[in-house]
Design a protein around this motif. Structure first.
Motif, PDB file in Angstrom:
ATOM      1  N   GLY A 177     -29.058  62.797 -86.987  1.00  0.00           N
ATOM      2  CA  GLY A 177     -28.755  62.440 -85.552  1.00  0.00           C
ATOM      3  C   GLY A 177     -27.846  61.705 -85.392  1.00  0.00           C
ATOM      4  N   THR A 178     -27.442  61.118 -84.232  1.00  0.00           N
ATOM      5  CA  THR A 178     -26.333  60.316 -83.563  1.00  0.00           C
ATOM      6  C   THR A 178     -26.614  59.105 -83.107  1.00  0.00           C
ATOM      7  OG1 THR A 178     -25.198  62.362 -83.189  1.00  0.00           O
ATOM      8  CG2 THR A 178     -24.502  60.553 -82.292  1.00  0.00           C
ATOM      9  N   VAL A 179     -26.119  58.217 -83.922  1.00  0.00           N
ATOM     10  CA  VAL A 179     -26.061  56.726 -83.426  1.00  0.00           C
ATOM     11  C   VAL A 179     -24.599  56.669 -82.547  1.00  0.00           C
ATOM     12  CG1 VAL A 179     -26.267  54.417 -83.667  1.00  0.00           C
ATOM     13  CG2 VAL A 179     -27.546  55.943 -85.116  1.00  0.00           C
ATOM     14  N   PHE A 180     -24.899  56.444 -81.151  1.00  0.00           N
ATOM     15  CA  PHE A 180     -23.661  56.575 -80.436  1.00  0.00           C
ATOM     16  C   PHE A 180     -23.416  55.093 -79.982  1.00  0.00           C
ATOM     17  CE2 PHE A 180     -20.958  57.507 -76.814  1.00  0.00           C
ATOM     18  CZ  PHE A 180     -20.156  58.682 -77.314  1.00  0.00           C
ATOM     19  N   THR A 206     -20.737  41.515 -83.058  1.00  0.00           N
ATOM     20  CA  THR A 206     -20.088  43.046 -83.666  1.00  0.00           C
ATOM     21  C   THR A 206     -20.100  43.086 -84.981  1.00  0.00           C
ATOM     22  OG1 THR A 206     -17.868  41.743 -83.921  1.00  0.00           O
ATOM     23  CG2 THR A 206     -18.335  42.682 -81.540  1.00  0.00           C
ATOM     24  N   GLN A 207     -20.884  42.272 -85.832  1.00  0.00           N
ATOM     25  CA  GLN A 207     -20.907  42.386 -87.292  1.00  0.00           C
ATOM     26  C   GLN A 207     -22.184  42.287 -87.701  1.00  0.00           C
ATOM     27  OE1 GLN A 207     -18.484  39.249 -88.874  1.00  0.00           O
ATOM     28  NE2 GLN A 207     -16.890  39.125 -87.466  1.00  0.00           N
ATOM     29  N   PRO A 208     -22.988  43.493 -87.759  1.00  0.00           N
ATOM     30  CA  PRO A 208     -24.218  43.740 -88.276  1.00  0.00           C
ATOM     31  C   PRO A 208     -24.171  43.867 -89.853  1.00  0.00           C
ATOM     32  CG  PRO A 208     -23.405  45.947 -87.273  1.00  0.00           C
ATOM     33  CD  PRO A 208     -22.524  44.723 -86.875  1.00  0.00           C
ATOM     34  N   THR A 209     -25.366  43.599 -90.265  1.00  0.00           N
ATOM     35  CA  THR A 209     -25.433  43.824 -91.846  1.00  0.00           C
ATOM     36  C   THR A 209     -26.262  45.172 -91.961  1.00  0.00           C
ATOM     37  OG1 THR A 209     -25.378  41.673 -92.379  1.00  0.00           O
ATOM     38  CG2 THR A 209     -26.529  43.004 -93.842  1.00  0.00           C
ATOM     39  N   ILE A 210     -25.577  46.077 -92.450  1.00  0.00           N
ATOM     40  CA  ILE A 210     -26.590  47.477 -92.620  1.00  0.00           C
ATOM     41  C   ILE A 210     -26.492  47.904 -94.075  1.00  0.00           C
ATOM     42  CG2 ILE A 210     -24.148  48.290 -92.057  1.00  0.00           C
ATOM     43  CD1 ILE A 210     -27.623  49.594 -90.702  1.00  0.00           C
ATOM     44  N   GLU A 232     -26.561  52.929 -78.827  1.00  0.00           N
ATOM     45  CA  GLU A 232     -26.770  51.741 -79.472  1.00  0.00           C
ATOM     46  C   GLU A 232     -25.818  50.725 -78.464  1.00  0.00           C
ATOM     47  OE1 GLU A 232     -26.280  48.302 -81.459  1.00  0.00           O
ATOM     48  OE2 GLU A 232     -28.076  49.707 -81.677  1.00  0.00           O
ATOM     49  N   THR A 233     -26.358  49.796 -78.041  1.00  0.00           N
ATOM     50  CA  THR A 233     -25.880  48.942 -76.967  1.00  0.00           C
ATOM     51  C   THR A 233     -25.661  47.545 -77.607  1.00  0.00           C
ATOM     52  OG1 THR A 233     -27.793  48.366 -75.763  1.00  0.00           O
ATOM     53  CG2 THR A 233     -26.366  50.479 -75.042  1.00  0.00           C
ATOM     54  N   GLY A 234     -26.359  47.161 -78.565  1.00  0.00           N
ATOM     55  CA  GLY A 234     -26.419  45.664 -78.818  1.00  0.00           C
ATOM     56  C   GLY A 234     -25.725  45.228 -79.870  1.00  0.00           C
ATOM     57  N   GLY A 235     -25.300  45.886 -81.015  1.00  0.00           N
ATOM     58  CA  GLY A 235     -24.336  45.554 -82.018  1.00  0.00           C
ATOM     59  C   GLY A 235     -25.133  44.845 -83.145  1.00  0.00           C
ATOM     60  N   THR A 236     -24.966  43.618 -83.485  1.00  0.00           N
ATOM     61  CA  THR A 236     -25.466  42.909 -84.669  1.00  0.00           C
ATOM     62  C   THR A 236     -27.025  43.016 -84.774  1.00  0.00           C
ATOM     63  OG1 THR A 236     -23.546  41.381 -84.509  1.00  0.00           O
ATOM     64  CG2 THR A 236     -25.436  40.616 -85.656  1.00  0.00           C
ATOM     65  N   GLU A 237     -27.688  42.718 -83.865  1.00  0.00           N
ATOM     66  CA  GLU A 237     -29.106  42.683 -83.940  1.00  0.00           C
ATOM     67  C   GLU A 237     -29.809  43.906 -83.858  1.00  0.00           C
ATOM     68  OE1 GLU A 237     -30.953  39.667 -81.224  1.00  0.00           O
ATOM     69  OE2 GLU A 237     -29.565  38.223 -81.808  1.00  0.00           O
ATOM     70  N   THR A 238     -29.077  44.876 -83.183  1.00  0.00           N
ATOM     71  CA  THR A 238     -30.004  46.149 -82.806  1.00  0.00           C
ATOM     72  C   THR A 238     -29.354  47.382 -83.871  1.00  0.00           C
ATOM     73  OG1 THR A 238     -28.324  46.655 -81.014  1.00  0.00           O
ATOM     74  CG2 THR A 238     -30.193  45.620 -80.562  1.00  0.00           C
ATOM     75  N   PHE A 239     -28.153  47.081 -84.127  1.00  0.00           N
ATOM     76  CA  PHE A 239     -27.796  48.352 -85.011  1.00  0.00           C
ATOM     77  C   PHE A 239     -28.448  48.866 -86.259  1.00  0.00           C
ATOM     78  CE2 PHE A 239     -24.526  50.584 -87.790  1.00  0.00           C
ATOM     79  CZ  PHE A 239     -24.144  51.352 -87.178  1.00  0.00           C
ATOM     80  N   PRO A 240     -29.022  47.932 -87.183  1.00  0.00           N
ATOM     81  CA  PRO A 240     -29.731  48.478 -88.211  1.00  0.00           C
ATOM     82  C   PRO A 240     -31.119  49.319 -87.674  1.00  0.00           C
ATOM     83  CG  PRO A 240     -29.015  46.252 -88.698  1.00  0.00           C
ATOM     84  CD  PRO A 240     -28.683  46.674 -87.174  1.00  0.00           C
ATOM     85  N   ARG A 241     -31.702  48.669 -86.453  1.00  0.00           N
ATOM     86  CA  ARG A 241     -32.747  49.326 -86.004  1.00  0.00           C
ATOM     87  C   ARG A 241     -32.595  50.751 -85.391  1.00  0.00           C
ATOM     88  NH1 ARG A 241     -37.342  45.880 -85.875  1.00  0.00           N
ATOM     89  NH2 ARG A 241     -36.752  43.745 -85.975  1.00  0.00           N
TER      90      ARG A 241
END
Length: 335
Positions: A250-253, A261-265, A232-241
Motif C-alpha cells: 500500500g501507499t501512505v501518502f 513532524t517527528q513521529p516515532t515509527i 496521512e495528514t496528522g504527522g506525529t500522532e497519526t503516522f504510526p497508525r
C-alpha cells in the motif's frame, strides 16, 4: 489596486494596502483575481512555521480569476479567459528540483490576496466550465495533492482508500477516489462531518473520538487487509497508525503535520508490508491540469465550507488555524 499584506509572521498582522497594478513582462499574464482559498500552508507561513517568506508580503497561495492583459510572447491565451495560476509556477512537469522550488506563490512570490497578480503564462490552467471562481480557487494545492495521492496508489474498483479528516485535500481525494471506483473510508471526530462525507460517497466512516484505535477499526472494516491508500495528514500522532492501517504494498501518502513532524515509527511493518511512503510537495502544473480535467469530466464540485470577504481575512485565518471546524475549503472573495 487593493491588496492585503501580511507584515509579520503573526495571525493578527494583516493590513490593507494600495499599490500600482503590475504589468506583465514577456511570457507573463496579468490576472484579475476573483477568489482565493486557504490551505494549512498559509497558516504555516503566517505563524513562521514555513521557511521562505520576506515580510511584508501578499499571502495565500491559491486563487482564481480571469486574464486581464497578456505580455509579449504569450500564445494560447486570451483576455477574459478564466484561469487558476499554480502554486509552484516554474514546476511544469517531471521531478521537482531545487531550482524549481524557489518560486512559490504566497511564500516567495506575491499570493492571491490582491486584485491583480502577474504570473508566468505557463503556470496557468483553465477553469472547468461548470465551476465558479470561488470553487476554482480551491484547485491548485488541494486538488493537485489529492489527484497525485489517488494516482500514486493506482486506485481502482478493487481498491480501498483511508482518508484522515475532512479538510480540503481529503474531500477532494474522496471525490477522486470514488470517480476511480474505489471504496473509501473517512475518519473524523464529528458525526455530522462523517454524515456529510457519506453524502459525498464515503462507503465507511470512523469517528476517532469514539474509536481512538481507528487503525484497528480500519483493518477490521477491510477484513484485515488494510487500505491501499492512506492519506496521512496528522504527522506525529497519526503516522504510526497510518502505517498499521495500510495494506500490503500500500501507499501512505504524507501531506500534513497537524500534530507535529517527528513521529516515532517502527520500520519493521514498512519493510514487511513493502509499503510505499510517498511525500508530497503539491505537484507540477501538469498534475493540476490533469486534476482539472478529471473534475471537468466527472462534473465534480469542490466543497466550500465558508466564504469570507477580503477585509475579513484575519477571521478566515483564525477559523482555519483553530482546526477541526471546517469541512472542505475556506474561500476569500476578492472585491
Amino acid at each position: 489596486m487593493k491588496l492585503i499584506e501580511l507584515t509579520a509572521p503573526r495571525l493578527d498582522a494583516f493590513r490593507t494596502a494600495s499599490r500600482p497594478t503590475p504589468r506583465p513582462a514577456h511570457g507573463e499574464v496579468l490576472v484579475r483575481l476573483r477568489a482565493a482559498s486557504l490551505n494549512f500552508l498559509d497558516i504555516a507561513v503566517a505563524t513562521g512555521a514555513y521557511p521562505g517568506p520576506v515580510f511584508p508580503m501578499v499571502p495565500v497561495a491559491d486563487g482564481a480569476g480571469e486574464i486581464a492583459e497578456l505580455g509579449t510572447g504569450v500564445d494560447g491565451w486570451s483576455v477574459g479567459d478564466r484561469v487558476v495560476p499554480h502554486f509552484m509556477p516554474d514546476w511544469q512537469d517531471g521531478t521537482l528540483t531545487p531550482s524549481l522550488f524557489g518560486a512559490r506563490r504566497g511564500v516567495t512570490r506575491p499570493g492571491s490576496l490582491a486584485e491583480y497578480v502577474v504570473v508566468p503564462a505557463a503556470s496557468l490552467v483553465s477553469i472547468p466550465e461548470h465551476l465558479s471562481f470561488a470553487e476554482a480557487s480551491t484547485l491548485p494545492i488541494a486538488a493537485t495533492t489529492a489527484w497525485r495521492a489517488v494516482r500514486s496508489a493506482k486506485l481502482g474498483p478493487h481498491s480501498t482508500a483511508l482518508l484522515l479528516g475532512t479538510g480540503g485535500v481529503s474531500i477532494f481525494a474522496l471525490q477522486f477516489a470514488k470517480a476511480h471506483g474505489a471504496r473509501v473510508i473517512v475518519t473524523s471526530s464529528s458525526d455530522e462531518k462523517l454524515e456529510r462525507a457519506r453524502g459525498l460517497g464515503a462507503d465507511l466512516t470512523i469517528n476517532y473520538r469514539d474509536i481512538p484505535d481507528w487503525n484497528t477499526e480500519a483493518l477490521r472494516l477491510t477484513g484485515g487487509s488494510g487500505a491501499d491508500l492512506v492519506l496521512e495528514t496528522g504527522g506525529t500522532e497519526t503516522f504510526p497508525r497510518s502505517v498499521d492501517a495500510a495494506a500490503l504494498a500500500g501507499t501512505v501518502f504524507v501531506i500534513g503535520f497537524l500534530t507535529g513532524t517527528q513521529p516515532t515509527i517502527d520500520v519493521l511493518p514498512i519493510m514487511e508490508k513493502e509499503l510505499r511512503i510517498q511525500g508530497n510537495n503539491t505537484g507540477p502544473v501538469a498534475a493540476l491540469r490533469a486534476a482539472a480535467a478529471a473534475i471537468a469530466r466527472h462534473r465534480l464540485v469542490p466543497v466550500i465550507d465558508q466564504s469570507f470577504a477580503m477585509d475579513d481575512v484575519a477571521e478566515a485565518y483564525a477559523h482555519l488555524a483553530a482546526g477541526g471546524r471546517h469541512f472542505g475549503k475556506l474561500v476569500i472573495t476578492i472585491d
